[in-house]
Design a protein around this motif. Structure first.
Motif, PDB file in Angstrom:
ATOM      1  N   UNK A  94     116.665 158.897 -72.679  1.00 18.58           N
ATOM      2  CA  UNK A  94     116.307 157.484 -72.571  1.00 18.58           C
ATOM      3  C   UNK A  94     115.421 157.245 -71.356  1.00 18.58           C
ATOM      4  N   UNK A  95     115.822 157.812 -70.214  1.00 20.08           N
ATOM      5  CA  UNK A  95     115.008 157.681 -69.006  1.00 20.08           C
ATOM      6  C   UNK A  95     113.677 158.387 -69.199  1.00 20.08           C
ATOM      7  N   UNK A  96     113.699 159.554 -69.854  1.00 18.84           N
ATOM      8  CA  UNK A  96     112.462 160.287 -70.109  1.00 18.84           C
ATOM      9  C   UNK A  96     111.516 159.435 -70.954  1.00 18.84           C
ATOM     10  N   UNK A 143      96.058 155.410 -67.606  1.00 19.55           N
ATOM     11  CA  UNK A 143      96.943 154.641 -68.472  1.00 19.55           C
ATOM     12  C   UNK A 143      98.203 154.174 -67.744  1.00 19.55           C
ATOM     13  N   UNK A 144      98.712 154.985 -66.816  1.00 21.41           N
ATOM     14  CA  UNK A 144      99.908 154.575 -66.082  1.00 21.41           C
ATOM     15  C   UNK A 144      99.620 153.340 -65.242  1.00 21.41           C
ATOM     16  N   UNK A 145      98.467 153.303 -64.621  1.00 21.97           N
ATOM     17  CA  UNK A 145      98.101 152.146 -63.818  1.00 21.97           C
ATOM     18  C   UNK A 145      97.946 150.907 -64.687  1.00 21.97           C
ATOM     19  N   UNK A 146      97.358 151.082 -65.877  1.00 25.48           N
ATOM     20  CA  UNK A 146      97.210 149.955 -66.799  1.00 25.48           C
ATOM     21  C   UNK A 146      98.582 149.438 -67.216  1.00 25.48           C
ATOM     22  N   UNK A 147      99.508 150.361 -67.479  1.00 25.59           N
ATOM     23  CA  UNK A 147     100.856 149.978 -67.885  1.00 25.59           C
ATOM     24  C   UNK A 147     101.540 149.155 -66.801  1.00 25.59           C
ATOM     25  N   UNK A 148     101.439 149.595 -65.547  1.00 27.79           N
ATOM     26  CA  UNK A 148     102.062 148.880 -64.439  1.00 27.79           C
ATOM     27  C   UNK A 148     101.407 147.512 -64.222  1.00 27.79           C
ATOM     28  N   UNK A 183     106.742 156.055 -71.425  1.00 31.66           N
ATOM     29  CA  UNK A 183     106.170 154.766 -71.813  1.00 31.66           C
ATOM     30  C   UNK A 183     105.308 154.198 -70.687  1.00 31.66           C
ATOM     31  N   UNK A 184     105.785 154.348 -69.451  1.00 35.96           N
ATOM     32  CA  UNK A 184     105.013 153.873 -68.301  1.00 35.96           C
ATOM     33  C   UNK A 184     103.772 154.725 -68.105  1.00 35.96           C
ATOM     34  N   UNK A 185     103.936 156.036 -68.215  1.00 37.21           N
ATOM     35  CA  UNK A 185     102.821 156.958 -67.945  1.00 37.21           C
ATOM     36  C   UNK A 185     101.712 156.836 -68.983  1.00 37.21           C
ATOM     37  N   UNK A 186     102.078 156.762 -70.271  1.00 37.49           N
ATOM     38  CA  UNK A 186     101.070 156.765 -71.327  1.00 37.49           C
ATOM     39  C   UNK A 186     100.525 155.375 -71.617  1.00 37.49           C
ATOM     40  N   UNK A 187     101.293 154.333 -71.314  1.00 38.39           N
ATOM     41  CA  UNK A 187     100.785 152.976 -71.510  1.00 38.39           C
ATOM     42  C   UNK A 187     100.286 152.745 -72.925  1.00 38.39           C
ATOM     43  N   UNK A 188      99.008 152.349 -73.046  1.00 38.45           N
ATOM     44  CA  UNK A 188      98.435 152.036 -74.360  1.00 38.45           C
ATOM     45  C   UNK A 188      98.359 153.252 -75.268  1.00 38.45           C
ATOM     46  N   UNK A 189      98.449 154.452 -74.687  1.00 38.25           N
ATOM     47  CA  UNK A 189      98.347 155.685 -75.470  1.00 38.25           C
ATOM     48  C   UNK A 189      99.690 156.124 -76.046  1.00 38.25           C
TER      49      UNK A 189
END
Length: 263
Positions: free
Chosen positions: A217-219, A41-46, A224-230
């Motif tokens: 906020x940073x967390x 999911x992180x790769x998809x987000x990026x 958000x980046x790590x989970x992406x669509x999840x």
């Protein structure tokens, strides 16, 4: 769709001119056959951010059979196009060959990408090739990235299972059934989840200390980046594990923020 159905689809005697771009909706995705790795999911987000910022990504690899075009390599890129609501065509590269060739090609390409396949991914793809195809032992070992001895064990298991071999999607399940092993005993799912979550929390504490809890906020941006669509799933799960007091406090803070901005 089973590999036997793909094998029966008509393919032209001569390769016709292939387009360089196709509408994303025209590409059929069969993850059970052509995606050996778990989706990251992180790769998809990026990649989604890259699509929104720069447009099209590198070409995905497709294979044509019958009236359809199937995705061989580029599942993360296609997921990113969908997440970014990309309406234009996407660049493609056609692979020519039989369905067995296509299955082998999907495994080999996935074994060399930046996000490597796990050992379990490689074993499962090798088992899929052994159970569904008619490849040589050396060919499967080379394409899936496993040892020849491993493929030899799969060959014995396939002979033991007979027609049932194609029913097992993972090598572990096929091996256990071929060995006559009993199903694993039931376990307390809630206890397991509690212990696993505590281990993850300990690893986060070791890695980040109080950096995440002191800068939520940073967390949140990192998650958000790590989970992406999840991410919506995580949000819903967070609400389930929060206590009534925590929910009430969050609601009060949200109201205070609305008042501060004059909503």
């Amino acid at each position: 769709m089973a590999i036997s159905e793909l094998r029966a689809l008509p393919r032209p005697a001569e390769v016709p001119p292939r387009p360089k771009n196709l509408p994303a909706v025209s590409i059929t995705i069969l993850e059970e056959l052509f995606q050996p790795r778990e989706m990251n999911e992180q790769n998809i987000s990026l990649l989604t951010r890259a699509v929104r910022t720069h447009g099209v990504l590198t070409p995905v690899v497709v294979w044509a059979a019958g009236d359809n075009v199937y995705l061989l390599d580029g599942h993360h890129r296609m997921a990113a196009y969908k997440e970014a609501k990309w309406a234009d065509e996407v660049p493609v590269e056609f692979f020519e060959g039989t369905v067995e060739d296509a299955l082998a090609e999907a495994g080999e390409r996935n074994s060399h990408v930046r996000l490597p396949m796990t050992n379990a991914d490689k074993q499962n793809h090798a088992w899929k090739m052994e159970a569904l195809g008619s490849y040589s032992l050396n060919f499967i070992a080379a394409k899936a990235g496993v040892s020849k001895a491993q493929v030899a064990r799969m060959r014995v298991a396939k002979k033991t299972l007979g027609n049932l071999a194609q029913c097992f999607e993972t090598w572990r399940a096929a091996r256990m059934h071929a060995d006559g092993m009993e199903p694993q005993p039931e376990f307390d799912a809630e206890t397991f989840k509690d212990e696993q979550s505590r281990r993850y929390a300990d690893r986060l504490a070791e890695e980040f200390g109080n950096k995440l809890s002191s800068n939520t906020e940073v967390a949140a941006m990192a998650f958000a980046i790590h989970f992406g669509r999840k991410l919506p799933d995580l949000f819903n799960q967070l609400r389930d594990v929060m206590t009534p007091e925590q929910i009430a406090r969050a609601a009060e803070e949200a109201e205070d923020e609305e008042e501060d901005v004059g909503i």
